[in-house]
Write a protein that holds these residues in place. Structure first.
Motif, PDB file in Angstrom:
ATOM      1  N   ARG A   1      22.707 -19.577  99.458  1.00  0.00           N
ATOM      2  CA  ARG A   1      23.720 -19.349 100.489  1.00  0.00           C
ATOM      3  C   ARG A   1      23.160 -19.533 101.896  1.00  0.00           C
ATOM      4  NH1 ARG A   1      28.545 -15.173  99.360  1.00  0.00           N
ATOM      5  NH2 ARG A   1      29.188 -15.984  97.322  1.00  0.00           N
ATOM      6  N   GLY A   2      21.957 -20.064 101.970  1.00  0.00           N
ATOM      7  CA  GLY A   2      21.364 -20.334 103.273  1.00  0.00           C
ATOM      8  C   GLY A   2      20.912 -19.103 104.014  1.00  0.00           C
ATOM      9  N   MET A   3      20.558 -18.042 103.287  1.00  0.00           N
ATOM     10  CA  MET A   3      20.133 -16.802 103.921  1.00  0.00           C
ATOM     11  C   MET A   3      18.618 -16.671 104.010  1.00  0.00           C
ATOM     12  SD  MET A   3      22.875 -14.040 102.384  1.00  0.00           S
ATOM     13  CE  MET A   3      24.642 -14.243 102.653  1.00  0.00           C
ATOM     14  N   GLY A   4      17.909 -17.756 103.820  1.00  0.00           N
ATOM     15  CA  GLY A   4      16.457 -17.712 103.934  1.00  0.00           C
ATOM     16  C   GLY A   4      15.777 -17.568 102.597  1.00  0.00           C
ATOM     17  N   ASN A   5      14.451 -17.542 102.643  1.00  0.00           N
ATOM     18  CA  ASN A   5      13.665 -17.465 101.407  1.00  0.00           C
ATOM     19  C   ASN A   5      12.705 -16.287 101.411  1.00  0.00           C
ATOM     20  OD1 ASN A   5      11.867 -18.298 103.318  1.00  0.00           O
ATOM     21  ND2 ASN A   5      11.370 -20.254 102.342  1.00  0.00           N
ATOM     22  N   SER A   6      13.044 -15.264 102.178  1.00  0.00           N
ATOM     23  CA  SER A   6      12.151 -14.110 102.290  1.00  0.00           C
ATOM     24  C   SER A   6      12.562 -12.949 101.401  1.00  0.00           C
ATOM     25  CB  SER A   6      12.098 -13.632 103.751  1.00  0.00           C
ATOM     26  OG  SER A   6      13.398 -13.245 104.191  1.00  0.00           O
ATOM     27  N   PHE A   7      13.516 -13.164 100.516  1.00  0.00           N
ATOM     28  CA  PHE A   7      13.957 -12.092  99.634  1.00  0.00           C
ATOM     29  C   PHE A   7      12.900 -11.816  98.571  1.00  0.00           C
ATOM     30  CE2 PHE A   7      17.819 -13.523 101.562  1.00  0.00           C
ATOM     31  CZ  PHE A   7      18.594 -12.383 101.673  1.00  0.00           C
ATOM     32  N   PRO A   8      12.676 -10.541  98.228  1.00  0.00           N
ATOM     33  CA  PRO A   8      11.661 -10.212  97.221  1.00  0.00           C
ATOM     34  C   PRO A   8      12.053 -10.724  95.850  1.00  0.00           C
ATOM     35  CG  PRO A   8      12.968  -8.273  97.796  1.00  0.00           C
ATOM     36  CD  PRO A   8      13.359  -9.347  98.767  1.00  0.00           C
ATOM     37  N   ASN A   9      11.057 -10.970  95.041  1.00  0.00           N
ATOM     38  CA  ASN A   9      11.296 -11.514  93.707  1.00  0.00           C
ATOM     39  C   ASN A   9      11.229 -10.419  92.651  1.00  0.00           C
ATOM     40  OD1 ASN A   9      11.854 -13.627  91.914  1.00  0.00           O
ATOM     41  ND2 ASN A   9       9.674 -13.884  91.419  1.00  0.00           N
ATOM     42  N   GLU A  10      11.748  -9.244  92.990  1.00  0.00           N
ATOM     43  CA  GLU A  10      11.745  -8.120  92.043  1.00  0.00           C
ATOM     44  C   GLU A  10      13.167  -7.630  91.837  1.00  0.00           C
ATOM     45  OE1 GLU A  10       9.115  -7.343  90.437  1.00  0.00           O
ATOM     46  OE2 GLU A  10       7.723  -8.569  91.592  1.00  0.00           O
ATOM     47  N   SER A  11      14.093  -8.550  91.669  1.00  0.00           N
ATOM     48  CA  SER A  11      15.503  -8.213  91.513  1.00  0.00           C
ATOM     49  C   SER A  11      15.738  -7.470  90.210  1.00  0.00           C
ATOM     50  CB  SER A  11      16.354  -9.479  91.535  1.00  0.00           C
ATOM     51  OG  SER A  11      16.077 -10.265  90.391  1.00  0.00           O
ATOM     52  N   LEU A  12      16.954  -6.986  90.053  1.00  0.00           N
ATOM     53  CA  LEU A  12      17.313  -6.267  88.833  1.00  0.00           C
ATOM     54  C   LEU A  12      17.082  -7.132  87.605  1.00  0.00           C
ATOM     55  CD1 LEU A  12      18.481  -3.826  87.395  1.00  0.00           C
ATOM     56  CD2 LEU A  12      20.770  -4.696  87.890  1.00  0.00           C
ATOM     57  N   GLY A  13      17.446  -8.423  87.693  1.00  0.00           N
ATOM     58  CA  GLY A  13      17.234  -9.313  86.560  1.00  0.00           C
ATOM     59  C   GLY A  13      15.763  -9.443  86.194  1.00  0.00           C
ATOM     60  N   VAL A  14      14.903  -9.505  87.197  1.00  0.00           N
ATOM     61  CA  VAL A  14      13.458  -9.579  86.946  1.00  0.00           C
ATOM     62  C   VAL A  14      12.985  -8.291  86.281  1.00  0.00           C
ATOM     63  CG1 VAL A  14      11.192  -9.672  88.055  1.00  0.00           C
ATOM     64  CG2 VAL A  14      13.024 -11.195  88.824  1.00  0.00           C
ATOM     65  N   GLN A  15      13.452  -7.167  86.780  1.00  0.00           N
ATOM     66  CA  GLN A  15      13.054  -5.882  86.205  1.00  0.00           C
ATOM     67  C   GLN A  15      13.497  -5.776  84.742  1.00  0.00           C
ATOM     68  OE1 GLN A  15      14.243  -2.539  88.701  1.00  0.00           O
ATOM     69  NE2 GLN A  15      13.856  -3.736  90.563  1.00  0.00           N
ATOM     70  N   LEU A  16      14.728  -6.193  84.467  1.00  0.00           N
ATOM     71  CA  LEU A  16      15.215  -6.158  83.089  1.00  0.00           C
ATOM     72  C   LEU A  16      14.397  -7.078  82.197  1.00  0.00           C
ATOM     73  CD1 LEU A  16      19.075  -6.145  83.724  1.00  0.00           C
ATOM     74  CD2 LEU A  16      17.717  -4.281  82.763  1.00  0.00           C
ATOM     75  N   GLY A  17      14.034  -8.250  82.733  1.00  0.00           N
ATOM     76  CA  GLY A  17      13.216  -9.179  81.967  1.00  0.00           C
ATOM     77  C   GLY A  17      11.861  -8.587  81.618  1.00  0.00           C
ATOM     78  N   LEU A  18      11.248  -7.891  82.558  1.00  0.00           N
ATOM     79  CA  LEU A  18       9.955  -7.251  82.305  1.00  0.00           C
ATOM     80  C   LEU A  18      10.090  -6.169  81.242  1.00  0.00           C
ATOM     81  CD1 LEU A  18       8.646  -6.917  85.962  1.00  0.00           C
ATOM     82  CD2 LEU A  18       7.772  -8.459  84.203  1.00  0.00           C
ATOM     83  N   PHE A  19      11.190  -5.438  81.289  1.00  0.00           N
ATOM     84  CA  PHE A  19      11.370  -4.397  80.281  1.00  0.00           C
ATOM     85  C   PHE A  19      11.564  -5.003  78.895  1.00  0.00           C
ATOM     86  CE2 PHE A  19      14.123  -1.509  77.819  1.00  0.00           C
ATOM     87  CZ  PHE A  19      13.216  -0.467  77.662  1.00  0.00           C
ATOM     88  N   LYS A  20      12.299  -6.097  78.812  1.00  0.00           N
ATOM     89  CA  LYS A  20      12.486  -6.756  77.513  1.00  0.00           C
ATOM     90  C   LYS A  20      11.157  -7.229  76.943  1.00  0.00           C
ATOM     91  CE  LYS A  20      17.242  -8.284  78.374  1.00  0.00           C
ATOM     92  NZ  LYS A  20      18.128  -9.471  78.589  1.00  0.00           N
ATOM     93  N   GLU A  21      10.270  -7.693  77.825  1.00  0.00           N
ATOM     94  CA  GLU A  21       8.945  -8.116  77.371  1.00  0.00           C
ATOM     95  C   GLU A  21       8.118  -6.922  76.908  1.00  0.00           C
ATOM     96  OE1 GLU A  21       7.098 -10.226  80.532  1.00  0.00           O
ATOM     97  OE2 GLU A  21       8.552 -11.876  80.532  1.00  0.00           O
ATOM     98  N   LEU A  22       8.325  -5.777  77.553  1.00  0.00           N
ATOM     99  CA  LEU A  22       7.557  -4.579  77.220  1.00  0.00           C
ATOM    100  C   LEU A  22       8.057  -3.904  75.956  1.00  0.00           C
ATOM    101  CD1 LEU A  22       5.458  -2.392  78.116  1.00  0.00           C
ATOM    102  CD2 LEU A  22       7.345  -1.309  79.385  1.00  0.00           C
ATOM    103  N   LEU A  23       9.347  -3.994  75.694  1.00  0.00           N
ATOM    104  CA  LEU A  23       9.970  -3.225  74.618  1.00  0.00           C
ATOM    105  C   LEU A  23       9.303  -3.398  73.257  1.00  0.00           C
ATOM    106  CD1 LEU A  23      12.233  -1.228  74.011  1.00  0.00           C
ATOM    107  CD2 LEU A  23      13.757  -3.175  73.607  1.00  0.00           C
ATOM    108  N   PRO A  24       8.932  -4.620  72.832  1.00  0.00           N
ATOM    109  CA  PRO A  24       8.313  -4.759  71.509  1.00  0.00           C
ATOM    110  C   PRO A  24       7.014  -3.975  71.357  1.00  0.00           C
ATOM    111  CG  PRO A  24       9.061  -6.885  72.305  1.00  0.00           C
ATOM    112  CD  PRO A  24       9.188  -5.941  73.448  1.00  0.00           C
ATOM    113  N   SER A  25       6.372  -3.673  72.465  1.00  0.00           N
ATOM    114  CA  SER A  25       5.140  -2.884  72.387  1.00  0.00           C
ATOM    115  C   SER A  25       5.426  -1.392  72.297  1.00  0.00           C
ATOM    116  CB  SER A  25       4.250  -3.168  73.607  1.00  0.00           C
ATOM    117  OG  SER A  25       4.874  -2.757  74.792  1.00  0.00           O
ATOM    118  N   LEU A  26       6.671  -1.015  72.536  1.00  0.00           N
ATOM    119  CA  LEU A  26       7.059   0.382  72.467  1.00  0.00           C
ATOM    120  C   LEU A  26       7.743   0.737  71.157  1.00  0.00           C
ATOM    121  CD1 LEU A  26       8.503   0.769  76.091  1.00  0.00           C
ATOM    122  CD2 LEU A  26       6.217   1.376  75.281  1.00  0.00           C
TER     123      LEU A  26
END
Length: 358
Positions: free
Chosen positions: A135-160
């Protein structure tokens, strides 16, 4: 900066979506939660940004005193002087404080996550960084969005948990806090100068938990609520978001009749402070920050809370810690409003919900 954004009131609410793989008992059942799983931003971050910042050489202010001075007596990466709502929830359930996914000073292993894992990162957005870039709002947004967090949890889940039935049991005994998340989706565009109409168009896309630490000053006194000192138009925007969110929750309840969906309203829980600060012991100046760079509200964007800042003698007498985040005392009152059901829709039943999304 004479707005409630200075004291983190703008869009504070908490959404609990309680799924029911197990039936909720009609009487309290202490100890029925084995772990807490958390997603979100700075209102729930218990140390993730601190360790991400350490690894990339850009330390965060939450890694230094006076952050953490009240309860932990050291900085822990929490954006407050002490505990957050998530910490009070853990105490309430008799569980340890939730371990940050990215580790603490002693490092973390998968074994540490058996009692809970926190993926919340300060500054995180609900929408991915690519959305804002598109949307042309720049490229300084952090890369730890909700989707990223959910993805990390899905990767972690099999170990739990090893099997689908094991995972169902693990999740069924976990309290999952989804949020606060979404406030930064509005914060960043506001700070870049986007107009209200453009940002309001984001609401249907975000409709997640929301918080804001927007710093605006108006010279028109009529724009402020005379009772609270807050900017009317910004709080009206928060109310608009909350109304739209609750409509979506009503629809979700129809789709999932076996789920107990509980909306916990940070906004109105916090609004009480501003309407009757003396009642809650906030006699230090309800709009002023305990820790900051001076000025009318002890907040200065170019001189944030750090070891050189002006820090109040008693943080418990302030609702705002650093002009953006709450003090431990304020978080405690918000937690109490959640636990007693006074700011939940419907009233919160503490008889052991199985899974909750904040």
């Amino acid at each position: 900066m004479a707005s409630c954004m200075a004291s983190s009131l703008f869009l504070k609410h908490l959404l609990l979506v309680v799924a029911l793989p197990l039936l909720i008992s009609s009487t309290p059942a202490p100890g029925c939660h084995d772990s807490i799983i958390s997603f979100g931003d700075s209102l729930a971050d218990t140390g993730n940004l601190l360790h991400l910042s350490s690894s990339d050489g850009r330390p965060t202010e939450a890694g230094f005193l006076p952050y953490g001075e009240t309860y932990f007596h050291r900085p822990t990466g929490r954006f407050s002087d002490g505990r957050l709502v998530i910490d009070f929830v853990a105490e309430w359930l008799g569980l340890p404080y939730v371990a940050p996914y990215y580790g603490d000073d002693g490092g973390r292993s998968v074994a540490d996550f058996g009692k809970g894992v926190n993926l919340a990162v300060a500054g995180a957005t609900a929408l991915d960084a690519g959305f804002f870039e598109g949307r042309g709002m720049g490229n300084s947004f952090p890369n730890e969005s909700l989707g990223v967090q959910l993805g990390l949890f899905k990767e972690l889940l099999p170990s739990l948990c090893n099997t689908s039935s094991d995972c169902k049991e693990f999740l069924g005994k976990s309290l999952v806090l989804m949020g606060e998340i979404g406030g930064n989706d509005y914060n960043y565009p506001f700070l870049m100068g986007s107009d209200l109409e453009e940002i309001q168009d984001l609401v249907p896309l975000v409709l997640e938990e929301i918080v804001s630490a927007i710093k605006f000053q108006s010279s028109d006194k009529e724009e402020y609520d005379p009772l609270t000192g807050c900017l009317n138009w910004l709080n009206e925007f928060s109310q608009y978001h909350n109304e739209q969110l609750q409509r979506r929750l009503d629809h979700l309840r129809e789709l999932h009749p076996r789920a107990n969906i509980i909306y916990v309203d940070y906004y109105n829980a916090a609004l009480r402070f501003y309407q009757s600060p003396d009642k809650f012991g906030f006699d230090g100046g309800i709009l002023s920050a305990c820790c900051g760079g001076g000025g009318t509200y002890n907040y200065n964007l170019s001189a944030l809370c750090n070891s050189n800042a002006r820090v109040c003698d008693d943080p418990s007498s302030y609702a705002s810690w650093d002009g953006i985040h709450f003090t431990e005392a304020a978080y405690r009152w918000i937690f109490k409003s959640m636990a007693d059901g006074s700011c939940t829709v419907p009233k919160l039943d503490i008889s052991c919900p199985s899974v909750a999304f904040e």
